[in-house]
Design an enzyme around this catalytic site. Structure first.
Site, PDB file in Angstrom:
ATOM      1  N   SER A  40       0.881  -1.309   0.097  1.00 33.65           N
ATOM      2  CA  SER A  40       0.194   0.145  -0.225  1.00 33.65           C
ATOM      3  C   SER A  40       1.014   1.144  -0.303  1.00 33.65           C
ATOM      4  CB  SER A  40      -1.055   0.224   1.347  1.00 33.65           C
ATOM      5  OG  SER A  40       0.006  -0.067   2.527  1.00 33.65           O
ATOM      6  N   SER A  43       6.598   0.343  -3.573  1.00 32.78           N
ATOM      7  CA  SER A  43       6.766  -0.536  -4.908  1.00 32.78           C
ATOM      8  C   SER A  43       8.495  -1.130  -4.199  1.00 32.78           C
ATOM      9  CB  SER A  43       7.261  -0.503  -6.360  1.00 32.78           C
ATOM     10  OG  SER A  43       6.049  -0.097  -6.908  1.00 32.78           O
ATOM     11  N   LYS A  59      12.890   0.343  -1.283  1.00 29.19           N
ATOM     12  CA  LYS A  59      11.293   0.521  -1.909  1.00 29.19           C
ATOM     13  C   LYS A  59      11.296   1.843  -2.595  1.00 29.19           C
ATOM     14  CE  LYS A  59      10.441  -2.200   2.864  1.00 29.19           C
ATOM     15  NZ  LYS A  59       9.957  -2.095   4.145  1.00 29.19           N
ATOM     16  N   ASP A 149       3.451  -3.597  14.649  1.00 26.95           N
ATOM     17  CA  ASP A 149       2.798  -4.371  12.932  1.00 26.95           C
ATOM     18  C   ASP A 149       3.398  -5.150  12.832  1.00 26.95           C
ATOM     19  OD1 ASP A 149       1.364  -4.351  10.918  1.00 26.95           O
ATOM     20  OD2 ASP A 149       2.322  -3.073   9.845  1.00 26.95           O
TER      21      ASP A 149
END
EC number: 2.7.11.1
Length: 487
Positions: A40, A43, A59, A149
């Site tokens: 989200s 890439s 990233k 997370d």
């Protein structure tokens, strides 16, 4: 020539990017090899560091707001140095994208492996992964950082079977500080009750998430995954702690480990250090037991890539033949920008990391909570009324915003009312529109006419707010370009 370079071991180990490398364009420092997947937040690409020959993951994140906060959080990442945490090497700012250079874990995430093999993990495999994960959490918590997370999608494996924590703070902070995408809703399935309730939380919030992750690895998905996230928000704090769907399938040690993690009271929940001494973790086998499932997953991945490459080649040939027949000129079909194949998935679970699949439940929930030196005597527990209170979970912000929009839309279409000044209008609470029945048609029509100026005013306020966020980013881009030109 590139293939020979890839087969050779790195000439020396990359520890972090030096100042000279960081002042260059990223393409001068790295060769991007292929696209690994998307999340989200952006890439992920596989790349090679030209100087050392080391493989890294990059990233590429579109930066849309709060650039200074993002840079600050990335600088904190440099403090972390553990074999159980994915290493951060440095970052670049190119055009409107942030390039984050991190350690590459060739086997992908645990959720990727489950998906590729289309089967869940055994207790022995879970114990080995949990042992490394707990060591990573112990390190982060010692550094007074909260991951927030933890899930199978954020536990990566290298080809040797070593598990490492990923996206601790960087991806979490990025997704919190960037402009939200309306198609993305953070999922609360892994979140501790106290985080959802926003009543204050500390490092053991990660331990709850680890217990949910243990169930995820055993059953393929977390508890409540089959229900709407909004419903789960209310069920997690109010219901008893979740358990296995079929407890009889699992050993007493494993069941007790999960039970120790999923204690609703944070004060009574075990710490990472304590859980490392749990019999289920202490009896864990070496990482060598993970090599078979890693090899199996990588074989499946390779076969899918080869199959999709054949399909692409076949499509190219068909397109070329059609173009030749139509125009008498051979035209090769254009592939994707990286010239690589993106692997599709057969299962989706909301993992959001270095992935080869599309997410149906992408997570925006990871946030690193950093305590300053001034707070050391106060502990890590954060309360609502303190200066540095925890950020509101993304899914709550999303649902609250949608609720406000729905109220405004429904009220504007059918239930306007007579107020002399449009700024005096308040959205009715709890859907109470009974008072409208006493208004005259003339009053209702006046209320309707007043809505357009209100809308224009709100649009102008939004435009000004957007401009105030946009300008610092443009200034930072210009400063970065000037700095690069000086070198």
């Amino acid at each position: 020539m590139e293939t020979v370079q890839l087969r050779n071991p790195p000439r020396r180990q990359l520890k972090k990017l030096d100042e000279d490398s960081l002042t260059k364009q990223p393409e001068e420092v790295f060769d991007v090899l292929e696209k690994l997947g998307e999340g989200s937040y952006g890439s992920v690409y596989k790349a090679i560091h030209k100087e050392t020959g080391q493989i890294v993951a990059i990233k590429q994140v579109p930066v849309e707001s709060d650039l200074q906060e993002i840079i600050k959080e990335i600088s904190i990442m440099q403090q972390c140095d553990s074999p159980h945490v994915v290493k951060y090497y440095g970052s670049y700012f190119k055009n409107t994208d942030l390039w984050i250079v991190m350690e590459y874990c060739g086997a992908g995430s645990v959720s990727d492996i489950i998906r590729l093999r289309n089967k869940t993990l055994t207790e022995d495999e879970i114990a080995t992964i949990l042992q490394s994960t707990l060591k990573g959490l112990e390190y982060l918590h010692f550094m007074r950082k909260i991951h927030r997370d933890i899930k199978a999608g954020n536990i990566l494996l290298n080809t040797e079977g070593q598990a490492k924590l990923a996206d601790f703070g960087v991806a979490g902070q990025l997704t919190d500080t960037m402009a939200k995408r309306n198609t993305v809703i953070g999922t609360p399935f892994w979140m501790a009750p106290e985080v959802i309730q926003e009543i204050g939380y500390n490092c053991v919030a990660d331990i709850w998430s680890l217990g949910i992750t243990a169930i995820e690895m055993a059953e393929g998905k977390p508890p409540y995954a089959d229900i709407h996230p909004m419903r789960a928000i209310f069920m997690i704090p109010t219901n008893p702690p979740p358990t296995f769907r079929k407890p009889e399938l699992w050993s007493d040690n494993f069941t007790d480990f999960v039970k120790q993690c999923l204690v609703k009271s944070p004060e009574q929940r075990a710490t990472a250090t304590q859980l490392l001494q749990h019999p289920f973790v202490k009896s864990a086998k070496g990482v060598s037991i993970l090599r078979d499932l890693i090899n199996e997953a990588m074989d499946v991945k390779l076969k899918r890539q080869e199959s999709q490459q054949r399909e692409v080649d076949q499509d190219d040939e068909e397109n070329s033949e059609e173009d030749e027949m139509d125009s008498g000129t051979m035209v090769r079909a254009v592939g994707d920008e990286m010239g690589t194949v993106r692997v599709a998935s057969t299962m989706t679970d909301g993992a959001n990391t270095m992935i080869e699949h599309d997410d149906t439940l992408p997570s925006q929930l990871g946030t690193m909570v950093i305590n300053t030196e001034d707070e050391e005597e106060e502990g890590t527990m954060k309360r609502r009324d303190e200066t540095m209170q925890p950020a509101k979970p993304s899914f709550l912000e999303y649902f609250e915003q949608k609720e406000k929009e729905n109220q405004i839309n429904s009220f504007g279409k059918s239930v306007p009312g007579p107020l002399k000044n449009s700024s005096d209008w308040k959205i009715p609470q709890d859907g109470d529109y009974e008072f409208l029945k006493s208004w005259t048609v003339e009053d209702l029509q006046k209320r309707l006419l007043a809505l357009d100026p209100m809308m224009e005013q709100e649009i102008e306020e939004i435009r000004q707010k957007y401009q105030s966020k946009r300008q610092p980013i443009l200034d930072a881009i210009e400063a970065k370009k000037r700095r690069q030109q000086n070198f």
